[in-house]
Design a protein around this motif. Sequence first.
Motif, PDB file in Angstrom:
ATOM      1  N   ILE A  78       0.652  -1.041  -0.139  1.00  0.00           N
ATOM      2  CA  ILE A  78      -0.075  -0.031  -0.083  1.00  0.00           C
ATOM      3  C   ILE A  78       0.929   1.313   0.009  1.00  0.00           C
ATOM      4  O   ILE A  78       1.708   1.290   0.837  1.00  0.00           O
ATOM      5  CB  ILE A  78      -0.784  -0.183   1.423  1.00  0.00           C
ATOM      6  N   ASP A  79       0.389   2.273  -0.688  1.00  0.00           N
ATOM      7  CA  ASP A  79       1.310   3.599  -0.999  1.00  0.00           C
ATOM      8  C   ASP A  79       0.524   4.790  -0.170  1.00  0.00           C
ATOM      9  O   ASP A  79       1.038   5.602   0.090  1.00  0.00           O
ATOM     10  CB  ASP A  79       1.465   3.819  -2.340  1.00  0.00           C
ATOM     11  N   LEU A  80      -0.804   4.604   0.214  1.00  0.00           N
ATOM     12  CA  LEU A  80      -1.421   5.624   0.899  1.00  0.00           C
ATOM     13  C   LEU A  80      -2.600   4.859   1.674  1.00  0.00           C
ATOM     14  O   LEU A  80      -3.004   4.164   1.138  1.00  0.00           O
ATOM     15  CB  LEU A  80      -1.824   6.750  -0.181  1.00  0.00           C
ATOM     16  N   ILE A  81      -2.674   5.753   2.853  1.00  0.00           N
ATOM     17  CA  ILE A  81      -4.109   5.341   3.678  1.00  0.00           C
ATOM     18  C   ILE A  81      -4.918   6.465   3.515  1.00  0.00           C
ATOM     19  O   ILE A  81      -4.308   7.699   3.885  1.00  0.00           O
ATOM     20  CB  ILE A  81      -3.534   4.785   5.121  1.00  0.00           C
ATOM     21  N   ASP A 152     -12.636  21.182  -8.576  1.00  0.00           N
ATOM     22  CA  ASP A 152     -11.663  20.209  -8.708  1.00  0.00           C
ATOM     23  C   ASP A 152     -11.470  19.116  -7.938  1.00  0.00           C
ATOM     24  O   ASP A 152     -12.620  18.928  -7.112  1.00  0.00           O
ATOM     25  CB  ASP A 152     -10.106  21.288  -8.539  1.00  0.00           C
ATOM     26  N   TYR A 153     -10.738  18.207  -8.018  1.00  0.00           N
ATOM     27  CA  TYR A 153     -10.836  17.164  -7.391  1.00  0.00           C
ATOM     28  C   TYR A 153     -10.967  17.456  -5.673  1.00  0.00           C
ATOM     29  O   TYR A 153     -10.016  18.304  -5.216  1.00  0.00           O
ATOM     30  CB  TYR A 153      -9.723  15.985  -7.459  1.00  0.00           C
ATOM     31  N   ALA A 314     -10.434   6.739  -3.368  1.00  0.00           N
ATOM     32  CA  ALA A 314     -10.631   7.558  -4.352  1.00  0.00           C
ATOM     33  C   ALA A 314     -10.537   8.946  -4.298  1.00  0.00           C
ATOM     34  O   ALA A 314      -9.395   9.648  -4.919  1.00  0.00           O
ATOM     35  CB  ALA A 314     -12.009   7.343  -5.473  1.00  0.00           C
ATOM     36  N   ALA A 315     -10.887   9.474  -3.220  1.00  0.00           N
ATOM     37  CA  ALA A 315     -10.939  10.846  -2.762  1.00  0.00           C
ATOM     38  C   ALA A 315      -9.524  11.070  -2.237  1.00  0.00           C
ATOM     39  O   ALA A 315      -8.592  12.199  -2.403  1.00  0.00           O
ATOM     40  CB  ALA A 315     -12.098  11.257  -1.796  1.00  0.00           C
ATOM     41  N   ALA A 316      -8.779  10.240  -1.493  1.00  0.00           N
ATOM     42  CA  ALA A 316      -7.753  10.423  -0.979  1.00  0.00           C
ATOM     43  C   ALA A 316      -6.444  10.305  -1.988  1.00  0.00           C
ATOM     44  O   ALA A 316      -5.661  11.139  -1.869  1.00  0.00           O
ATOM     45  CB  ALA A 316      -7.453   9.052   0.300  1.00  0.00           C
ATOM     46  N   ARG A 321      -2.287  13.566  -4.122  1.00  0.00           N
ATOM     47  CA  ARG A 321      -1.569  14.069  -5.299  1.00  0.00           C
ATOM     48  C   ARG A 321      -1.292  15.749  -5.165  1.00  0.00           C
ATOM     49  O   ARG A 321      -0.628  16.083  -5.854  1.00  0.00           O
ATOM     50  CB  ARG A 321      -2.115  13.937  -6.763  1.00  0.00           C
ATOM     51  N   LYS A 322      -2.480  16.348  -4.775  1.00  0.00           N
ATOM     52  CA  LYS A 322      -2.506  17.904  -4.892  1.00  0.00           C
ATOM     53  C   LYS A 322      -1.942  18.456  -3.503  1.00  0.00           C
ATOM     54  O   LYS A 322      -1.121  19.399  -3.676  1.00  0.00           O
ATOM     55  CB  LYS A 322      -3.842  18.370  -5.039  1.00  0.00           C
ATOM     56  N   GLN A 323      -2.227  17.975  -2.387  1.00  0.00           N
ATOM     57  CA  GLN A 323      -1.773  18.534  -1.106  1.00  0.00           C
ATOM     58  C   GLN A 323      -0.802  17.694  -0.221  1.00  0.00           C
ATOM     59  O   GLN A 323      -0.287  18.174   0.803  1.00  0.00           O
ATOM     60  CB  GLN A 323      -3.262  18.718  -0.311  1.00  0.00           C
ATOM     61  N   GLY A 324      -0.446  16.720  -0.712  1.00  0.00           N
ATOM     62  CA  GLY A 324       0.524  15.485   0.200  1.00  0.00           C
ATOM     63  C   GLY A 324      -0.115  15.078   1.226  1.00  0.00           C
ATOM     64  O   GLY A 324      -1.468  15.064   1.499  1.00  0.00           O
TER      65      GLY A 324
END
Length: 338
Positions: A78-81, A152-153, A314-316, A321-324
């Motif tokens: 996993i790359d992101l939670i 935007d997302y 999906a939201a995460a 990608r935009k805010q870290g």
Amino acid sequence: MKNGKFLTLGIETSCDETSIAVTADGRELLSDVISSQIAVHTKYGGVVPEIASRKHLENINGVLEQALAEANVELCDIDLIGVTNGPGLIGAVVIGVATAKALSFATGIPLVGVNHMHGHVSANYLAFPDLEPPFLALIVSGGHTNIVQVTDYNECRVLGSTRDDAVGEAYDKVARVIGLGYPGGPKVDKASRDGDPEAVHFKRVYLEKGSLDFSFSGLKTQVLNYINKERMAKREISVPDLCASFQQAMIDVLVDKAMLAASRTKADRLVMAGGVAANSHLREQLGEACRKKGIRLYVPEPVLCTDNGAMIAAAAYYKYRKQGADGLDLDAYASLPL
């Protein structure tokens, strides 16, 4: 990372579903496990917050294991939670946030908090790979009724919101009064299929001329008054007719205001999101209104309309990608503005 794809684990515990999912590159669904508490809360006629929190605590580790297994990945892949950190039942939200923070701390995997309502909109990114902002969205759920411009997302501008009861709230309250039980939305929708939507006239509440806000508490009161009047007169009440008439009054307002917002913003794409987006009559009638106006309507399959970890993942992904990443001081909130 596995097979060159960025993997996100999404955790959702804002109400009475314990759900964890794994997505790839923000668009591909690898697993989405949902442990529902409907059977537990049905006997109480609605969600009991303390019980919901305890059940999340009991279920979440097993749901995590199943989600990873169904995605055929391990936690180290996993790359992101991503996790819902509001809005919702605060005790329930805390369980998800605490779990996400513990996993992030133990593994070093970045962590992102997600607004539950942004999650509902993001379910459409999984259902429709071609969908990208900007677009107009109608968010209809147990706790929210909003018309928003998604710029935007995870970014939007609220054009209209409910001033009292949300759509799902009204469904639950009317279903309880009628005696259908919990959850109200699906039960009213099912009963209305055999009813006449013009059998009982309920006033449509549009508020001030041109307003995009909603008010459904008065409709709920109209239903209650009708039931009391019929019972006092010793007349038999047709539940299918009552459900169909109530639901039609609700849908007329939702569709009319969505079309007004689309006209006002010159939108040619409309997204519907939230648990009530699974309603068969609303999907059909909003779809017909959009066809007449030349608007493309996006509505995910019903399983992605209810609370689920996939939409949070999906939201995460797009928020990261935009805010870290967020820090381990990420907090949980009962209320969180769009």
